[in-house]
Structure formats: C-alpha cells, structure tokens
Scaffold this active site. Structure first.
Site, short mmCIF file in Angstrom:
data_model
loop_
_atom_site.label_atom_id
_atom_site.label_comp_id
_atom_site.label_asym_id
_atom_site.label_seq_id
_atom_site.Cartn_x
_atom_site.Cartn_y
_atom_site.Cartn_z
N ALA A 61 -0.83 4.96 -8.35
CA ALA A 61 -1.34 3.73 -8.98
C ALA A 61 -2.66 3.93 -9.73
CB ALA A 61 -1.46 2.62 -7.94
N ARG A 102 6.51 0.49 -15.82
CA ARG A 102 6.69 0.42 -14.36
C ARG A 102 6.11 -0.90 -13.87
NH1 ARG A 102 5.72 5.38 -10.60
NH2 ARG A 102 7.44 4.33 -9.55
N ASP A 248 0.58 0.73 -3.88
CA ASP A 248 0.71 0.40 -5.29
C ASP A 248 0.36 -1.06 -5.58
OD1 ASP A 248 2.29 2.72 -7.00
OD2 ASP A 248 2.64 2.83 -4.84
#
Length: 371
Positions: A61, A102, A248
């Site tokens: 992340a 994403r 994340d």
C-alpha cells in the site's frame, strides 16, 4: 518500458521507487521478477504506470502511494493545456485512470487526491508543476519517516529471541527503508536483537516466499518459510510469540483489509493466545469507511490459482476459481494497530480518531505509551 541494470542491495532496499534524474519518468523495482532476478523498469506512459500497479510490479500500500504520486507528476508534464482549468481537468482524468488499477489499497487514492489538491491550490500551470514535484518528493520522504516511527513502536511489542509469524510482505519492498510489519525486525537487527521469523508463503502470489523471506534472509534475519496451512502447527508448537502483518485499508471501527489469508492467521492466533498486530501508516486508515464490510475487495484472475508459477496448470480449464486478493480481519481479533503516531488499542473507533487528531495537530507521536 526499459529494463535497467541490477542495483546493489543497499540501493535496492532504499530506492526501489524513484524519479529519474531528469524527473520525466518513474523507476521501479519489478517485484514480479524476485527473487530470481532483480530488474528495474522505467515507466513513462499512463498505460505502463497502470499496468505496473495492476500487475503487482509495484505493490504494498505505501509503495503504491509513492509510485502513484510520482506517476501523476510525470504525467502532468505531458499534459498540453493552455489554461490552469483545462490542465487540472486532464490531470484529474489521469488520476482517475491510475486509481482504477487497484481498488482496495486506500493509499493509491489518498496519494492521488493529495497531489490533485496541491495542484488545485495553484494559480498557474508552472506553479502546479512545481507544487506537484515538491509534493511527490514529500510523500516519499514522509513515508521513510513513517516507517522508522512504526518500527520503533512495533519493537516495543517484542523481545530478543521471540518467534514472529508474518503473512504477505510489508518490508522495504512494500514501503520504503524499514517497512511497516517487518520494520521492527530490521530495526531490532540493527540493535543486536535476534528473532526467528516464520514467513507464510502467502498463496496464490507467494509474496511471503518470493519477497519476505528474500528480504529477511538478505538482511541476515533468521527466517523459515512455511506453507500457509502450516501456521497452526508452528503456533501450537509454541514457536510464535507474536504475529505481525501489514494492511491495505483500516476501517473506522478497526477492521483491516490485508492480503488474502490474513484473517485466518488472526483466528488461529486468537485460538492459541498469541497477540496479533497490524502495522501500517495513518494513510491506510479510512475513517469514511465505517466497517470492513464497506471495503471493496479486488477480484483477480483465476489463472493465478491454477497456473501461475507452475510449469503446467494444476487444475482443469473448466474448474471454476474464486480469487479475492484480500480478506478483512475483524477488529475483535486485533491486539493493536501500530501507526507512526502510536499503538492504537480497542475501542478502535476512539483510538483511531485520536491518531488523526494528533496528526492534524502536527504532534510528533513521541513516547512509548500506547494510545
């Protein structure tokens, strides 16, 4: 997209996402090639940048956030507009495109929005470009400081000789310098401490096998690679004193999204009475997301399960696959969330907001008392 020469190990640990010297491209370490090959890629186009994030050539992340900030600055230099308004419109379009690569890692949208906000505050295109350049560098430098702070706090949770279980990868590859979940181990190693790490391989993309065991081994930290389904046994054997994982996205109630399989590790840890810690920067905390049920979960190509890393497919073509990239760990299973501002404890609805109050007030978060 150009491949560059192999870096030294020190360069690899500290500089795996950066701008080229002239600032017109982004250089990343291609994580899909590790551990067998160390290759750098140079990204110049929006398509190359999108693919690098989507295909996990850059992953983790915080690292995705750093890369996205650099990407947007490079793309800003390619915008052809006569007015600041038109410039900003095109920049937002590029940011939207990158953000779609994403959906789960909140750092991606966080970094892009931060870059857009700084551009929108300027009155000329020249000022926008200058501000964007300063901001992407600042995002990277802040991440380095963040990793060090998280490492310091995390190190207070373990002692010399402890066994640590990890899942996925949250070291320098996924962030910068020390990393988050692996940061306390690297920092402890520097201070003469010794740990034994059991690294879950992390199916189906094997981040634990390819990346975590690689980073720890190269750093001289005692690491044993295990299949994901062996975690229960090593816990039962008394070999694990703490579980360290990254994240994340963190919801406002403390539910956390991390690589698929993390929630299972947390459930096992609870059964065996082992503390389970999540380590990540405040940029992964999404207070607009009430619970883990509100976190979007990325669905990936079924072929990652059936044939990736295999010489031949391991299942028939007609066999269906379910391949979520992440799962959500319920806040009730988490012993603490370690941020750069301290260690949050339950109730997380209160401690996470305290962290943001500190951040907003510009406090350093120094000291070792948990929030």
């Amino acid at each position: 997209m150009r491949k560059e020469a192999n870096p030294t190990m020190n360069e690899y640990l500290s500089d795996h996402v950066h701008l080229t010297d002239d600032g017109t491209a982004v250089v990343i370490l291609d994580q899909t090639q590790l551990p067998c090959r160390t290759e750098y890629l140079t990204l110049r186009t929006a398509q190359e940048m999108f693919d690098a994030i989507r295909l996990l050539q850059v992953r983790g992340a915080p690292a995705i956030g750093i890369c996205a900030a650099y990407d947007l600055y490079v793309l800003a230099q390619q915008v052809s507009s006569d007015t600041p308004e038109a410039f900003l419109t095109q920049l937002r379009q590029q940011a939207d495109y990158l953000a779609s690569s994403r959906p789960t890692a909140v750092n991606l949208s966080w970094a892009l929005n931060r870059m857009l906000d700084i551009a929108a505050a300027q009155t000329s295109i020249a000022d926008m470009l200058s501000a964007l350049h300063r901001e992407c560098i600042a995002i990277h430098e802040e991440d380095i400081a963040m990793c060090r702070a998280i490492s310091e706090y995390g190190l207070t949770l373990i002692k010399d000789g402890d066994g640590i279980l990890t899942h996925c990868n949250a070291g320098p590859l996924a962030t910068s310098r020390y990393g988050t979940a692996l940061g306390p181990l690297f920092l402890g190693k520097e201070r003469g401490m010794h740990f034994h790490v059991f690294s879950d391989e992390t199916r189906p993309l094997l981040q634990g096998a390819r990346l975590t065991s690689y980073e720890l081994s190269r750093a001289g930290i005692d690491v044993t690679l295990i299949c994901d389904n062996m975690a229960s046994l090593v816990m039962k054997n008394g070999w694990i004193q703490a579980c360290f994982v990254g994240c994340d996205r963190v919801a406002a109630n403390g539910d956390t999204a991390n690589k698929i399989g993390t929630s299972g590790v947390a459930i096992l840890a609870r059964h065996y009475g082992i503390p389970f810690y999540v380590l990540g920067p405040t940029s992964t905390i999404d207070l607009s997301c009430a619970t883990g049920a509100d976190i979007p979960i990325e669905q990936r190509d079924p072929e990652e399960i059936k044939q990736k890393f295999y010489a031949e497919p391991m299942a028939l073509p007609e066999v269906k696959c379910y391949n979520p990239a992440f799962d959500v760990t319920d806040q009730s299973l988490i012993s603490g969330i370690v941020t750069e501002y301290g260690i949050c404890r339950a109730p997380y609805t209160e401690s996470l907001r305290t962290v943001f109050a500190q951040k907003t007030a510009g406090q350093s978060g120094e000291g070792r008392n948990p929030l």
